[in-house]
Design a protein around this motif. Structure first.
Motif, PDB file in Angstrom:
ATOM      1  N   LYS A 137      36.020  36.425  38.458  1.00 51.19           N
ATOM      2  CA  LYS A 137      35.107  37.510  38.839  1.00 51.19           C
ATOM      3  C   LYS A 137      34.301  37.119  40.071  1.00 51.19           C
ATOM      4  O   LYS A 137      33.918  35.971  40.246  1.00 51.19           O
ATOM      5  N   ALA A 138      34.027  38.119  40.912  1.00 45.98           N
ATOM      6  CA  ALA A 138      33.138  37.934  42.053  1.00 45.98           C
ATOM      7  C   ALA A 138      32.465  39.270  42.354  1.00 45.98           C
ATOM      8  O   ALA A 138      33.065  40.339  42.172  1.00 45.98           O
ATOM      9  N   THR A 139      31.232  39.211  42.813  1.00 47.96           N
ATOM     10  CA  THR A 139      30.484  40.418  43.137  1.00 47.96           C
ATOM     11  C   THR A 139      30.463  40.623  44.649  1.00 47.96           C
ATOM     12  O   THR A 139      30.159  39.698  45.410  1.00 47.96           O
ATOM     13  N   LEU A 140      30.780  41.850  45.087  1.00 53.88           N
ATOM     14  CA  LEU A 140      30.754  42.168  46.507  1.00 53.88           C
ATOM     15  C   LEU A 140      29.342  42.574  46.917  1.00 53.88           C
ATOM     16  O   LEU A 140      28.670  43.317  46.197  1.00 53.88           O
ATOM     17  N   PRO A 141      28.866  42.111  48.081  1.00 52.34           N
ATOM     18  CA  PRO A 141      27.571  42.558  48.583  1.00 52.34           C
ATOM     19  C   PRO A 141      27.591  44.057  48.883  1.00 52.34           C
ATOM     20  O   PRO A 141      28.660  44.678  48.981  1.00 52.34           O
ATOM     21  N   SER A 142      26.433  44.652  49.058  1.00 49.81           N
ATOM     22  CA  SER A 142      26.331  46.105  49.274  1.00 49.81           C
ATOM     23  C   SER A 142      26.993  46.562  50.560  1.00 49.81           C
ATOM     24  O   SER A 142      27.400  47.723  50.677  1.00 49.81           O
ATOM     25  N   TYR A 143      27.150  45.669  51.536  1.00 47.21           N
ATOM     26  CA  TYR A 143      27.729  46.032  52.830  1.00 47.21           C
ATOM     27  C   TYR A 143      29.235  45.749  52.892  1.00 47.21           C
ATOM     28  O   TYR A 143      29.845  45.845  53.955  1.00 47.21           O
ATOM     29  N   VAL A 144      29.829  45.392  51.751  1.00 47.71           N
ATOM     30  CA  VAL A 144      31.268  45.124  51.674  1.00 47.71           C
ATOM     31  C   VAL A 144      31.898  46.092  50.678  1.00 47.71           C
ATOM     32  O   VAL A 144      31.342  46.348  49.608  1.00 47.71           O
ATOM     33  N   LYS A 145      33.068  46.633  51.032  1.00 49.55           N
ATOM     34  CA  LYS A 145      33.758  47.581  50.158  1.00 49.55           C
ATOM     35  C   LYS A 145      35.114  47.039  49.726  1.00 49.55           C
ATOM     36  O   LYS A 145      35.753  46.258  50.434  1.00 49.55           O
ATOM     37  N   TRP A 146      35.546  47.476  48.568  1.00 52.86           N
ATOM     38  CA  TRP A 146      36.873  47.196  48.016  1.00 52.86           C
ATOM     39  C   TRP A 146      37.814  48.288  48.512  1.00 52.86           C
ATOM     40  O   TRP A 146      37.528  49.476  48.378  1.00 52.86           O
ATOM     41  N   THR A 147      38.958  47.909  49.108  1.00 51.67           N
ATOM     42  CA  THR A 147      39.864  48.912  49.679  1.00 51.67           C
ATOM     43  C   THR A 147      41.016  49.281  48.750  1.00 51.67           C
ATOM     44  O   THR A 147      41.807  50.170  49.099  1.00 51.67           O
ATOM     45  N   SER A 148      41.153  48.607  47.629  1.00 50.90           N
ATOM     46  CA  SER A 148      42.224  48.837  46.647  1.00 50.90           C
ATOM     47  C   SER A 148      43.569  48.234  47.057  1.00 50.90           C
ATOM     48  O   SER A 148      44.554  48.363  46.324  1.00 50.90           O
ATOM     49  N   VAL A 149      43.638  47.570  48.208  1.00 55.55           N
ATOM     50  CA  VAL A 149      44.887  46.942  48.646  1.00 55.55           C
ATOM     51  C   VAL A 149      44.956  45.529  48.073  1.00 55.55           C
ATOM     52  O   VAL A 149      44.020  44.745  48.232  1.00 55.55           O
ATOM     53  N   LYS A 150      46.075  45.207  47.420  1.00 54.54           N
ATOM     54  CA  LYS A 150      46.247  43.875  46.837  1.00 54.54           C
ATOM     55  C   LYS A 150      47.696  43.435  46.972  1.00 54.54           C
ATOM     56  O   LYS A 150      48.601  44.253  47.188  1.00 54.54           O
ATOM     57  N   SER A 151      47.910  42.126  46.816  1.00 53.82           N
ATOM     58  CA  SER A 151      49.263  41.563  46.887  1.00 53.82           C
ATOM     59  C   SER A 151      49.310  40.267  46.081  1.00 53.82           C
ATOM     60  O   SER A 151      48.411  39.421  46.228  1.00 53.82           O
ATOM     61  N   PRO A 152      50.298  40.115  45.208  1.00 53.34           N
ATOM     62  CA  PRO A 152      51.324  41.085  44.822  1.00 53.34           C
ATOM     63  C   PRO A 152      50.702  42.284  44.087  1.00 53.34           C
ATOM     64  O   PRO A 152      49.675  42.142  43.418  1.00 53.34           O
ATOM     65  N   THR A 153      51.341  43.420  44.207  1.00 52.01           N
ATOM     66  CA  THR A 153      50.821  44.632  43.575  1.00 52.01           C
ATOM     67  C   THR A 153      50.896  44.557  42.053  1.00 52.01           C
ATOM     68  O   THR A 153      50.224  45.323  41.360  1.00 52.01           O
ATOM     69  N   THR A 154      51.689  43.625  41.542  1.00 54.02           N
ATOM     70  CA  THR A 154      51.840  43.492  40.087  1.00 54.02           C
ATOM     71  C   THR A 154      50.663  42.746  39.442  1.00 54.02           C
ATOM     72  O   THR A 154      50.522  42.762  38.216  1.00 54.02           O
ATOM     73  N   THR A 183      50.363  26.947  43.124  1.00 53.63           N
ATOM     74  CA  THR A 183      49.149  27.571  42.608  1.00 53.63           C
ATOM     75  C   THR A 183      49.450  29.010  42.190  1.00 53.63           C
ATOM     76  O   THR A 183      50.449  29.607  42.609  1.00 53.63           O
ATOM     77  N   LYS A 184      48.590  29.562  41.355  1.00 52.14           N
ATOM     78  CA  LYS A 184      48.677  30.974  40.981  1.00 52.14           C
ATOM     79  C   LYS A 184      47.799  31.732  41.971  1.00 52.14           C
ATOM     80  O   LYS A 184      46.583  31.530  42.020  1.00 52.14           O
ATOM     81  N   ASP A 185      48.412  32.611  42.792  1.00 53.66           N
ATOM     82  CA  ASP A 185      47.696  33.239  43.901  1.00 53.66           C
ATOM     83  C   ASP A 185      47.632  34.758  43.784  1.00 53.66           C
ATOM     84  O   ASP A 185      48.506  35.399  43.186  1.00 53.66           O
ATOM     85  N   VAL A 186      46.591  35.297  44.401  1.00 53.72           N
ATOM     86  CA  VAL A 186      46.500  36.735  44.604  1.00 53.72           C
ATOM     87  C   VAL A 186      45.723  36.980  45.892  1.00 53.72           C
ATOM     88  O   VAL A 186      44.895  36.156  46.309  1.00 53.72           O
ATOM     89  N   MET A 187      46.015  38.115  46.545  1.00 50.59           N
ATOM     90  CA  MET A 187      45.299  38.521  47.752  1.00 50.59           C
ATOM     91  C   MET A 187      44.785  39.943  47.560  1.00 50.59           C
ATOM     92  O   MET A 187      45.449  40.772  46.935  1.00 50.59           O
ATOM     93  N   PHE A 188      43.601  40.211  48.092  1.00 47.73           N
ATOM     94  CA  PHE A 188      43.111  41.588  48.107  1.00 47.73           C
ATOM     95  C   PHE A 188      42.261  41.800  49.353  1.00 47.73           C
ATOM     96  O   PHE A 188      41.752  40.852  49.953  1.00 47.73           O
ATOM     97  N   GLN A 189      42.131  43.048  49.733  1.00 51.50           N
ATOM     98  CA  GLN A 189      41.454  43.385  50.991  1.00 51.50           C
ATOM     99  C   GLN A 189      40.037  43.893  50.754  1.00 51.50           C
ATOM    100  O   GLN A 189      39.778  44.634  49.799  1.00 51.50           O
ATOM    101  N   ILE A 190      39.140  43.466  51.632  1.00 54.53           N
ATOM    102  CA  ILE A 190      37.775  43.995  51.617  1.00 54.53           C
ATOM    103  C   ILE A 190      37.439  44.518  53.010  1.00 54.53           C
ATOM    104  O   ILE A 190      38.052  44.114  54.008  1.00 54.53           O
TER     105      ILE A 190
END
Length: 225
Positions: A137-154, A183-190
């Protein structure tokens, strides 16, 4: 290291006797004495391949008991304990622009009131024992948005707009991940939209990250922050 004890490296033994602890020369009936020691397990990379993730301790006490008749009786008591080592989950976070399959946009360096996107890379490592039901878990600051883009999509990565938390749920991280296997990896966009009040500053784009999981062998909850 042992308090008042002598470490005998030839057989990995800590020895206490009346020379190091005078009170051991004579203990009266009902009397007790406490001795302590501390140790640190080997670094994971230094552990021989195939070694069991546990530490075995054996405590042996010898002495002489004086009987009512005045005769001396030799006594020995031995106790054993096994300490099982738990999984050690470690997360390595990175913020990148052009690595991976996610395309980013916006000015670099960022400019006030202009949107710039980044890719967050989370890499999980694990030492002994498989870890189940892992949650990052991580909390995004108020000036950062989650774009819903991630990889792998699964991958099970989601965003809670009420708490501004990004949550990654991993059913299993195998023992040795990041050491003996990938390592077990994931990527997501902010998306970062700086304000004029942030000009000249270096604002954090991702809050503190917490990791939690359940050790498959010991059944204990393991975590890191």
């Amino acid at each position: 290291a042992g308090s008042n004890g002598f470490f005998r490296s030839v057989d990995n033994t800590i020895l206490w006797d009346k020379r190091s602890l005078e009170k051991l020369g004579a203990l009266e009936p009902g009397e007790s004495l406490t001795m302590d020691f501390r140790f640190t397990p080997l670094n994971y990379q230094s552990v021989p391949s195939g070694a069991a993730p546990e530490i075995k301790l054996k405590v042996k006490i010898t002495g002489e008991r004086i009987l009512s008749s005045g005769a001396v009786e030799n006594i020995t008591s031995t106790e054993g304990r096994t300490i099982k080592l738990a999984a050690n989950l470690t997360l390595s976070p990175k913020l990148v622009r052009s690595q991976g399959t996610i395309e980013n946009s916006g000015p670099i360096p960022p400019r006030a009131e202009k949107e710039t996107t980044y890719t967050v890379v989370w890499s999980l490592s694990n030492t002994f024992n498989t870890a189940n039901n892992v949650e990052v878990k991580a909390t995004l600051p108020s000036y950062v948005k989650w774009t819903s883009v991630k990889s792998p999509t699964t991958e099970n990565v989601s965003f809670n707009p009420v708490t501004n938390e990004v949550v990654w749920k991993v059913s299993q991280v195998v023992a040795g991940a990041g050491y003996k296997s990938a390592t077990k990896d994931v990527m997501f966009q902010i998306s970062f939209l700086p304000s004029v009040s942030q000009v000249g500053e270096s604002p954090e784009l991702l809050g503190p990250v917490s990791v939690k999981g359940v050790d498959k062998v010991t059944g204990t909850t393991v975590s890191s922050f």
